[in-house]
Scaffold this motif. Structure first.
Motif, PDB file in Angstrom:
ATOM      1  N   GLN A  48       0.813  -1.144   0.108  1.00  0.00           N
ATOM      2  CA  GLN A  48       0.068  -0.035  -0.039  1.00  0.00           C
ATOM      3  C   GLN A  48       0.786   1.433   0.005  1.00  0.00           C
ATOM      4  OE1 GLN A  48      -3.000   0.236   2.829  1.00  0.00           O
ATOM      5  NE2 GLN A  48      -4.499  -1.295   1.848  1.00  0.00           N
ATOM      6  N   GLN A  49       1.983   1.196   0.924  1.00  0.00           N
ATOM      7  CA  GLN A  49       2.671   2.441   0.810  1.00  0.00           C
ATOM      8  C   GLN A  49       3.519   2.660  -0.686  1.00  0.00           C
ATOM      9  OE1 GLN A  49       5.420   2.646   3.998  1.00  0.00           O
ATOM     10  NE2 GLN A  49       4.017   2.413   5.585  1.00  0.00           N
ATOM     11  N   HIS A  50       3.778   1.742  -1.295  1.00  0.00           N
ATOM     12  CA  HIS A  50       4.373   1.794  -2.530  1.00  0.00           C
ATOM     13  C   HIS A  50       3.499   1.901  -3.810  1.00  0.00           C
ATOM     14  CE1 HIS A  50       7.793   0.215  -0.041  1.00  0.00           C
ATOM     15  NE2 HIS A  50       8.374   1.322  -0.701  1.00  0.00           N
ATOM     16  N   GLN A  51       2.085   1.393  -3.175  1.00  0.00           N
ATOM     17  CA  GLN A  51       0.958   1.557  -4.416  1.00  0.00           C
ATOM     18  C   GLN A  51       1.274   0.638  -5.556  1.00  0.00           C
ATOM     19  OE1 GLN A  51       0.155   5.640  -5.446  1.00  0.00           O
ATOM     20  NE2 GLN A  51      -0.507   6.139  -3.479  1.00  0.00           N
ATOM     21  N   THR A  52       1.734  -0.589  -5.250  1.00  0.00           N
ATOM     22  CA  THR A  52       1.815  -1.611  -6.116  1.00  0.00           C
ATOM     23  C   THR A  52       1.917  -2.954  -5.508  1.00  0.00           C
ATOM     24  OG1 THR A  52       3.666  -2.467  -7.702  1.00  0.00           O
ATOM     25  CG2 THR A  52       4.533  -1.451  -5.744  1.00  0.00           C
ATOM     26  N   GLN A  53       1.309  -4.052  -6.149  1.00  0.00           N
ATOM     27  CA  GLN A  53       1.334  -5.295  -5.459  1.00  0.00           C
ATOM     28  C   GLN A  53       2.673  -6.058  -6.013  1.00  0.00           C
ATOM     29  OE1 GLN A  53      -2.339  -7.569  -6.585  1.00  0.00           O
ATOM     30  NE2 GLN A  53      -3.611  -5.664  -6.102  1.00  0.00           N
ATOM     31  N   LEU A  54       2.693  -7.265  -5.205  1.00  0.00           N
ATOM     32  CA  LEU A  54       3.814  -8.180  -5.558  1.00  0.00           C
ATOM     33  C   LEU A  54       3.976  -8.462  -6.998  1.00  0.00           C
ATOM     34  CD1 LEU A  54       4.313 -10.490  -2.307  1.00  0.00           C
ATOM     35  CD2 LEU A  54       5.585  -8.370  -3.042  1.00  0.00           C
ATOM     36  N   GLY A  55       5.087  -8.470  -7.696  1.00  0.00           N
ATOM     37  CA  GLY A  55       4.960  -8.967  -9.099  1.00  0.00           C
ATOM     38  C   GLY A  55       4.887 -10.234  -9.140  1.00  0.00           C
ATOM     39  N   SER A  56       4.855 -10.792 -10.454  1.00  0.00           N
ATOM     40  CA  SER A  56       4.378 -12.166 -10.619  1.00  0.00           C
ATOM     41  C   SER A  56       5.526 -13.022 -10.249  1.00  0.00           C
ATOM     42  CB  SER A  56       4.369 -12.565 -12.220  1.00  0.00           C
ATOM     43  OG  SER A  56       5.389 -11.943 -12.880  1.00  0.00           O
ATOM     44  N   ALA A  57       7.019 -12.793 -10.085  1.00  0.00           N
ATOM     45  CA  ALA A  57       8.131 -13.466  -9.708  1.00  0.00           C
ATOM     46  C   ALA A  57       7.747 -13.502  -8.197  1.00  0.00           C
ATOM     47  CB  ALA A  57       9.264 -12.982  -9.868  1.00  0.00           C
ATOM     48  N   ALA A  58       7.704 -12.408  -7.309  1.00  0.00           N
ATOM     49  CA  ALA A  58       7.552 -12.509  -6.159  1.00  0.00           C
ATOM     50  C   ALA A  58       6.272 -13.296  -5.494  1.00  0.00           C
ATOM     51  CB  ALA A  58       7.343 -10.939  -5.600  1.00  0.00           C
ATOM     52  N   SER A  59       5.235 -13.001  -6.690  1.00  0.00           N
ATOM     53  CA  SER A  59       4.145 -13.850  -5.838  1.00  0.00           C
ATOM     54  C   SER A  59       4.226 -15.428  -6.010  1.00  0.00           C
ATOM     55  CB  SER A  59       2.777 -13.450  -6.800  1.00  0.00           C
ATOM     56  OG  SER A  59       2.607 -12.126  -6.547  1.00  0.00           O
ATOM     57  N   LEU A  60       4.943 -15.798  -7.033  1.00  0.00           N
ATOM     58  CA  LEU A  60       5.272 -17.194  -7.050  1.00  0.00           C
ATOM     59  C   LEU A  60       6.324 -17.746  -5.821  1.00  0.00           C
ATOM     60  CD1 LEU A  60       5.371 -19.678  -8.818  1.00  0.00           C
ATOM     61  CD2 LEU A  60       7.307 -18.833 -10.244  1.00  0.00           C
ATOM     62  N   MET A  61       7.126 -16.851  -5.683  1.00  0.00           N
ATOM     63  CA  MET A  61       7.971 -17.186  -4.324  1.00  0.00           C
ATOM     64  C   MET A  61       7.039 -17.325  -3.258  1.00  0.00           C
ATOM     65  SD  MET A  61      10.799 -17.456  -5.657  1.00  0.00           S
ATOM     66  CE  MET A  61      11.697 -17.019  -7.091  1.00  0.00           C
ATOM     67  N   VAL A  62       6.318 -16.593  -3.008  1.00  0.00           N
ATOM     68  CA  VAL A  62       5.288 -16.616  -1.670  1.00  0.00           C
ATOM     69  C   VAL A  62       4.409 -18.105  -1.733  1.00  0.00           C
ATOM     70  CG1 VAL A  62       3.330 -16.022  -0.639  1.00  0.00           C
ATOM     71  CG2 VAL A  62       4.630 -14.160  -1.562  1.00  0.00           C
ATOM     72  N   TYR A  63       4.139 -18.549  -3.000  1.00  0.00           N
ATOM     73  CA  TYR A  63       3.700 -19.854  -2.788  1.00  0.00           C
ATOM     74  C   TYR A  63       4.308 -20.959  -3.521  1.00  0.00           C
ATOM     75  CZ  TYR A  63      -0.404 -16.545  -3.169  1.00  0.00           C
ATOM     76  OH  TYR A  63      -1.249 -15.552  -3.047  1.00  0.00           O
ATOM     77  N   LEU A  64       5.651 -20.845  -3.242  1.00  0.00           N
ATOM     78  CA  LEU A  64       6.457 -21.827  -3.779  1.00  0.00           C
ATOM     79  C   LEU A  64       6.598 -22.882  -2.945  1.00  0.00           C
ATOM     80  CD1 LEU A  64       9.056 -22.184  -5.866  1.00  0.00           C
ATOM     81  CD2 LEU A  64      10.452 -21.458  -4.036  1.00  0.00           C
ATOM     82  N   PRO A  65       6.448 -22.943  -1.717  1.00  0.00           N
ATOM     83  CA  PRO A  65       6.307 -24.115  -0.843  1.00  0.00           C
ATOM     84  C   PRO A  65       5.143 -24.919  -1.015  1.00  0.00           C
ATOM     85  CG  PRO A  65       6.985 -22.222   0.695  1.00  0.00           C
ATOM     86  CD  PRO A  65       6.506 -21.662  -0.635  1.00  0.00           C
ATOM     87  N   LEU A  66       4.030 -24.316  -1.779  1.00  0.00           N
ATOM     88  CA  LEU A  66       3.035 -24.993  -2.065  1.00  0.00           C
ATOM     89  C   LEU A  66       2.872 -25.782  -3.490  1.00  0.00           C
ATOM     90  CD1 LEU A  66      -0.005 -22.575  -1.218  1.00  0.00           C
ATOM     91  CD2 LEU A  66       1.255 -24.387   0.518  1.00  0.00           C
TER      92      LEU A  66
END
Length: 568
Positions: free
Chosen positions: A394-412
């Motif tokens: 919210q502070q940077h007014q941008t969501q995580l990029g596709s690569a970062a989002s993939l890292m969040v769900y990497l253990p799954l």
């Protein structure tokens, strides 16, 4: 202690990187710790040369092709069934109150641990299970349990049933969560109404106008359950065949064998498990492309209906059977937990006793304490980093990029049977003796993605006008965060914590491997008892295992009502 605004801002900026590191580093270290032993390098056993002995041992294992085929078949077919059932339910109950009722019913089913679900299903479909008792002898004519290998059938049908019933609520809830986002909701409602106004029947209108826009938001959850089911341990261990088992179960057995030399073969098998999971994902991706290519004419031919009435009847019937099966499984657990003498084919025990509950409750206090402590610790850490990572968005007014989002769900997405063995090897190599911290880290790898997924939707939909007013009145960013945003987010935060606890309570392999058998939880005890102890005692353990996450969700529902009632 007074937190300076500059410190808070710097911490918020670093939080996404720390969150991704907490997930990426253990998985990467685990994979590295898996690759080296798989190629023969295991100094603890005097193996200091790189070779292919582990793979050779694997391919000389009797029945290895059956292991691969069983893992591939059960994971792919169960996911296919779950997706088809989800589409039928979404399409036939779209924009109806019944869909909301189904969501409320299936929501609690989602939090039932996999091991508990597998044991409940096993009690239900066994030759002397509740289903056979209900139909005997008046319909089946059987006075004795039939000689049928259920569960543990060699074709994995029991596994498919268990995985489908566990995957269906997850896919449905992920689809419904996507449908509730404002932009998607407006888009699909417009398309659906337009299709109806052009004369399309409801289910055909959903498949042609809504599903193409909705499926991209379902793709990642589907990939996650494909990856999980292809390397699942609990359900195949309880419901699947034993000779040979699925590949993931075989790898776990080799790793825990007293013959330490089998760890090289186990590591090679875990690498092959990764290749198997990738093949399942690629096959699903190929199926998507085939549907897209060969189904294009079907979606664009202007035909208004494809047997909508038949699909509606099938959906009604299937939904009723699924709900009836779930209710019957839970009823069977309760009956078995209190059953005294219960001969076949009686549908009800001759007597009800509390002996099994008394016996279990005397043995369980320390196990429940371990379960709750590990769950609360992992959930608290996950909530802390999730909140700050979303605040950084919210502070940077941008969501995580596709690569970062993939890292969040990497253990799954990476088979846990692969990198968890590697983490154990790295832990032993470094001489780390901490047991509780290692188990918490193992649970955190699976709790964090689910909590981030559940909390991100509410955080991103937060009305920022209140925060802007508070900032204009001179409030620091930290005060805006804890005094304005967090009170608004209390209900979704509590729901996310309840979900995190439910995920932690159901973790079997991380507890077994990283705890080294020194931390027992309800899940590890339930699986151990299910393999050979009393069916009645197993039912008691499973019921307690189910009740713990249910208590968490009840508290998540009740606390906001108690807090906000005086203000209302």
């Amino acid at each position: 202690m007074i937190i300076q605004p500059s410190f808070f801002t710097r911490w918020v900026s670093l939080s996404p990187r720390i969150l991704i590191s907490l997930l990426l580093v253990p998985v990467a270290a685990g994979l590295l710790g898996l690759i080296l032993p798989a190629f023969g390098w295991l100094p603890a056993l005097g193996e200091n040369t790189i070779n292919l002995r582990g793979f050779a041992a694997f391919f000389h294992t009797p029945g290895w092709t059956n292991m691969l085929g069983l893992s591939f078949f059960t994971s792919f077919i169960s996911t296919l069934f779950a997706v088809i059932l989800s589409i039928l339910i979404l399409g036939n109950y779209f924009n109806s109150r019944l869909l909301g009722h189904i969501q409320r019913i299936l929501g609690p089913i989602l939090v039932i641990p996999h091991a508990a679900a597998a044991i409940a299903i096993g009690f239900l479909i066994a030759p002397s299970g509740l289903i056979m008792r209900l139909f005997s002898p008046w319909l089946s004519g059987a006075e004795l349990p039939p000689d049928v290998l259920l569960p543990n059938d060699p074709y994995g049908l029991s596994i498919i049933l268990g995985l489908t019933l566990k995957e269906l609520p997850f896919i449905l809830l992920m689809a419904l969560a996507a449908m509730q986002q404002n932009e998607i909701k407006q888009l699909i409602n417009r398309q659906y109404k337009m299709a109806l106004s052009l004369g399309y029947y409801p289910f055909t209108a959903f498949c042609k106008a809504v599903l193409p826009s909705l499926y991209p938001f379902m793709r990642l959850p589907i990939y996650a359950i494909l990856a999980y089911s292809s390397a699942s341990i609990e359900i195949p261990l309880i419901l699947g065949p034993n000779s040979p088992p699925t590949l993931a179960v075989a790898v776990m057995q080799w790793f825990n064998d007293v013959d330490l030399s089998l760890r090289i073969k186990a590591s090679a098998g875990a690498l092959i498990q990764i290749a198997l999971t990738l093949s399942v994902l690629l096959t699903w991706r190929l199926l998507e492309q085939c549907v897209k290519r060969f189904g294009f004419s079907t979606f664009t031919n202007g035909r208004r209906q494809y047997g909508d009435l038949c699909w509606k009847i099938l959906t009604h019937t299937t939904t009723f059977l699924v709900l009836f099966f779930i209710v019957l499984a839970l009823l069977g657990l309760v009956l078995w937990s209190f059953a005294g003498f219960w001969p076949f084919p009686n549908a009800y025990p001759d007597q009800l006793v509390s002996l099994h509950w008394n016996s279990a409750l005397q043995q369980l206090p320390q196990t429940i304490t371990n379960t709750v402590l590990v769950g609360i610790t992992a959930t608290a850490i996950a909530l802390f980093f999730t909140l700050f990572a979303l605040e950084a968005e919210q502070q940077h007014q941008t969501q995580l990029g596709s690569a970062a989002s993939l890292m969040v769900y990497l253990p799954l997405l990476v088979p846990n049977v692969a990198f968890l063995f590697g983490i154990v090897w790295v832990k032993e190599l470094l001489g780390v003796k901490a047991v509780f911290s290692a188990v918490v880290l193992g649970h955190l790898l699976f709790v964090m993605p689910y909590m981030f997924l559940s909390l991100a939707i509410s955080y991103r939909k937060l009305d920022l006008r209140y925060a802007k007013v508070a900032a204009s009145l001179g409030c620091s960013p930290f005060k805006v965060f804890y005094a304005v945003k967090l009170p608004q987010l209390l209900p979704p935060m509590l729901f996310s914590c309840a979900l995190g606890l439910a995920v932690s309570f159901g973790q079997y392999l991380p507890t077994l491997l990283l705890g080294g058998g020194r931390i027992n939880t309800l899940t590890t005890e339930a699986v151990a008892i299910a393999s050979g102890a009393s069916r009645r005692l197993s039912a008691v353990y499973v019921i307690i295992q189910i009740l713990l996450p249910v208590v968490g969700f009840i508290l998540a529902w009740l606390i906001p009502k108690l807090i906000f009632r005086p203000r209302q």
